[in-house]
Design an enzyme around this catalytic site. Structure first.
Site, mmCIF file in Angstrom:
data_model
loop_
_atom_site.group_PDB
_atom_site.id
_atom_site.type_symbol
_atom_site.label_atom_id
_atom_site.label_comp_id
_atom_site.label_asym_id
_atom_site.label_seq_id
_atom_site.Cartn_x
_atom_site.Cartn_y
_atom_site.Cartn_z
ATOM 1 N N GLU A 550 -11.133 7.275 -17.135
ATOM 2 C CA GLU A 550 -9.992 7.066 -16.233
ATOM 3 C C GLU A 550 -8.679 6.964 -17.005
ATOM 4 O OE1 GLU A 550 -9.642 6.862 -12.716
ATOM 5 O OE2 GLU A 550 -11.579 7.832 -12.837
ATOM 6 N N ASP A 552 -7.300 7.915 -21.290
ATOM 7 C CA ASP A 552 -7.366 7.397 -22.646
ATOM 8 C C ASP A 552 -6.346 6.275 -22.810
ATOM 9 O OD1 ASP A 552 -5.931 7.607 -25.488
ATOM 10 O OD2 ASP A 552 -8.044 8.124 -25.745
#
Length: 763
Positions: A550, A552
């Site tokens: 979701e 980095d």
């Protein structure tokens, strides 16, 4: 000792010794009663398989103990009672009493207690009280459960009732097991909470986010499998689709229609705006043609794609014929069937398997390629964009860049749930490690010291415990903000940029805390922490991916920093360098950052433990970093530097801004929750908040010293105060862990039950 008696010389089996003795010495148990007793023992989640086998051999109706074995068992019970603390001695009988089949066996256990000089737990006023007898622990537990306590109880009841725990299995076996678990979870109808107003009467997504957070105390693969199915696949349809698409949501919530979320590409993982997959509109057939133009455009890491998913929400560049050729309208989402009813790939769809991973091997991550795959135009998720019967594209949001951010902003809940799941997983690890540290003894004059008596061990674990509580309450505030924004935007075009920045900031903190805390827990438990049966290994590797899942974390920090620099102004439309630099150029050139000399020099405990001092220090750091970063960017803007290069030159400064923002935000939200918490819970919260804040200020002490906000004596005073705080938090740590309300059957690690007298939660 005979071999069978030697098997019982195991710390895990000590609590069962009185029960075994009274079962054979004083009672005449029928085979059915012995089998019932075996079932009760088998249900104890902390027992290693070898320990369970040893108990089963002692309860085999066909092989009762000999007189010699019975005598050895009695001697073993006496020896254990003589070498065990009074508190633990009470627990031997208490546990035997709790597992006993009937009043007769309970009475036999108590008679044995009298013979051995062990106080009866039911009559001893000094016996260790249960957690619910402590009003402060009850208040903490209620605060942690929050307004959706009933949802948390549903999840805990589900996890407690089943055997949702597996490790060391081949990938295909693990995937099949998790697939079955997902079906059982779907039967509880918890997935229906994900679609307010359609499958659930709830007004917003807070209840579903709470359920997801609580589910994270169980198996990570089941958590992610539900997140992909209901949160990502179904969530995209819910947020980006319209009524005709929403008709599928009930089947999706029940896991009757399995799907996946195909956004990431191997060549454009974080750069979603420049995805290469195309969705080209063919007006002659009223179809969208989905195509993978290059290997860099293959969809990668798609949970559910390798085996289970029949459908995919595919994110692609929408290309529509226009008067003067084709026109690209940016990234849009399209529903695409990827498998037929038999489970075979649809024509033009190629599917690959990502294979064995570091963790989460119950999730079938796969790869997808599309070779001119045609789908009807009404498969376009068209809340924000339509193609009419004349082939004309239209959107209520004129700006392509703003439309892109609005579409992705509707999915911000994913970052909230992933971050809070990292905090939940860490909570389990801390409960295991702290309970073990309260019972495991090492070195020192007899009796040896427990691990938690060592200052170095407290330093390993207790700051993480404090941070866990701070982040848990911060995420509770974030869920409230999401719920308010969700309700406010119903029927309107949402603008979630503020919420998106806050969600990204806490997602970074939550996922990083999960990894760091679980690593500390693993090391603090030594070799026991390395054993799969003790859960820490799986918790650690399963949460590792949360730092890149979701979004980095490093990329998200830059998103946060750009939002901070732009002041969330309307001019910050597309998040790219030029827009940020323009916003920075319009900011006031300087901000007055006052430093009170008297405050800087104060070193007394009252000052160091004052919330206003702690918050002021975090706010000062955030403001100073923001202003100096803005100044560096202004200079480059004035010198006509290329915007992208200007941003790259200050990238590390941007990340520092974002980290300071996140640290201040989380602690500020915690302080707000603390101020309104039940009075009985506040002393514990204040200690935990102090520990978190002073550890954070100690970690950033070099920066504060460099910027003349701290002087040498203050840094030393913070270190001294931390030593005192660690002692104080060690006293309340068992109660805090109990207030987490993790059922025994879910905690499951044998080392968490090393001391059977430790307060447990199973309600």
């Amino acid at each position: 000792m005979t071999p069978r008696t030697s098997q019982l010389d195991d710390p895990q089996l000590r609590a069962f010794l009185p029960l075994l003795y009274v079962a054979w010495a004083d009672l005449e148990l029928e085979p059915g009663e012995l089998r019932a007793l075996q079932q009760r023992i088998a249900a104890q989640p902390w027992l290693r398989p070898a320990a369970k086998l040893a108990l089963e051999s002692w309860l085999d109706p066909g092989a009762p103990p000999t007189a010699r074995e019975l005598g050895e068992l009695h001697a073993l019970v006496e020896r254990v009672a003589d070498t065990t603390s009074p508190r633990a001695r009470r627990s031997l009988i208490a546990l035997a009493d709790s597992i006993a089949l009937d009043a007769e066996s309970r009475e036999a256990a108590r008679e044995l207690a009298v013979q051995l000089g062990i106080p009866d737990d039911h009559d001893d006023a000094a016996a260790e009280p249960e957690a619910h007898e402590h009003p402060e622990l009850e208040a903490l537990g209620e605060l942690f459960d929050g307004p959706d306590a009933d949802v948390r109880r549903r999840i805990r009841d589900f996890l407690r009732a089943g055997r949702y725990r597996a490790y060391g299995l081949p990938t295909e076996v693990m995937r099949a097991k998790v697939r079955g678990w997902l079906g059982e979870l779907a039967a509880t109808r918890i997935g229906e909470l994900a679609y307010p107003g359609i499958t659930s009467p709830t007004p917003d997504l807070r209840a579903f986010m709470t359920a997801f957070e609580e589910l994270a105390i169980g198996d990570g693969s089941l958590l992610v499998k539900l997140g992909v199915q209901v949160g990502l696949y179904g969530g995209a349809i819910y947020a980006l689709g319209t009524e005709r698409h929403h008709a599928r949501l009930a089947a999706i919530a029940r896991c009757e229609e399995l799907g996946c979320f195909a956004m990431s590409e191997v060549g454009h993982g974080s750069n979603v705006a420049d995805l290469e997959t195309t969705a080209r509109y063919d007006h002659a057939t009223r179809e969208l043609v989905i195509h993978t133009p290059a290997e860099s455009a293959r969809k990668e890491w798609i949970g559910g794609a390798a085996h289970d998913a029949r459908w995919a929400v595919v994110f692609a560049q929408l290309v529509v014929p226009a008067e003067h050729g084709e026109q690209s309208h940016g990234v849009h989402a399209v529903l695409v069937p990827i498998r037929d009813a038999a489970g075979d790939p649809m024509p033009g769809v190629r599917i690959g398997d990502c294979g064995h991973k570091l963790g989460l091997n119950g999730v079938d991550n796969g790869r997808l390629w599309f070779e001119h795959v045609r789908v009807p135009v009404d498969h376009l998720l068209d809340r924000f964009a339509t193609i009419d019967e004349h082939g004309v594209y239209a959107s209520p949001i004129a700006s392509p860049s703003k439309r892109f951010f609005v579409m992705l902003g509707t999915l911000v809940g994913g970052r909230i749930t992933v971050g809070s799941a990292g905090v939940s997983a860490a909570r389990v690890g801390l409960a295991i490690a702290i309970r073990y540290a309260l019972a495991r003894r090492q070195f020192g004059d007899p009796p040896e010291r427990t691990l938690l008596e060592y200052p170095s061990h407290r330093r390993r674990l207790l700051p993480h415990l404090a941070t866990n509580v701070v982040l848990r309450l911060a995420f509770a505030t974030l869920r409230d903000h999401h719920a308010a924004a969700f309700v406010a935007s119903r029927g309107e075009t949402p603008d979630a940029r503020v919420l998106e920045a806050d969600a990204a900031a806490l997602k970074v903190l939550g996922s990083r805390h999960g990894v760091d805390a679980l690593q500390a827990c693993r090391e603090a438990c030594g070799g026991q922490g390395y054993l799969s049966v003790n859960r820490l290994a799986d918790l650690r590797i399963d949460t590792d991916v949360f730092t890149t899942f979701e979004g980095d974390n490093t990329v998200l920090l830059q998103l946060v920093a750009k939002s901070v620099l732009a002041g969330y102004g309307k001019q910050f439309a597309d998040g790219r360098a030029l827009a940020v630099l323009r916003a920075v150029g319009r900011r006031v050139a300087t901000t007055v950052l006052e430093k009170n000399p008297a405050q800087i020099r104060r070193t007394d405990p009252e000052h160091l433990r004052d919330r206003q001092f702690q918050l002021a220090a975090l706010r000062y750091r955030e403001a100073h970093l923001t202003e100096t970063c803005a100044g560096r960017l202004r200079k480059r803007l004035a010198a006509k530097r290329d915007p992208e290069h200007a941003m790259l030159e200050v990238q590390e400064h941007l990340i520092a801004v974002a980290e300071a923002y996140a640290e201040r935000l989380a602690f500020e939200w915690f302080a707000m929750q603390e101020a309104t918490a039940p009075v009985a819970a506040r002393p514990a919260l204040h200690l935990l908040g102090d520990l978190h804040a002073l550890v954070l200020l100690e970690r950033r002490a070099a920066w504060f010293f460099e910027h003349d906000y701290f002087e040498d004596p203050k840094v030393r005073a913070i270190h001294r105060e931390l030593e005192i705080l660690l002692d104080e938090v060690a006293v309340i740590a068992p109660g805090v862990v109990s207030a987490f309300r993790i059922p025994d059957a879910v905690l499951a690690a044998p080392i968490a039950f090393f001391d059977p007298a430790h307060p447990r939660y199973d309600g």
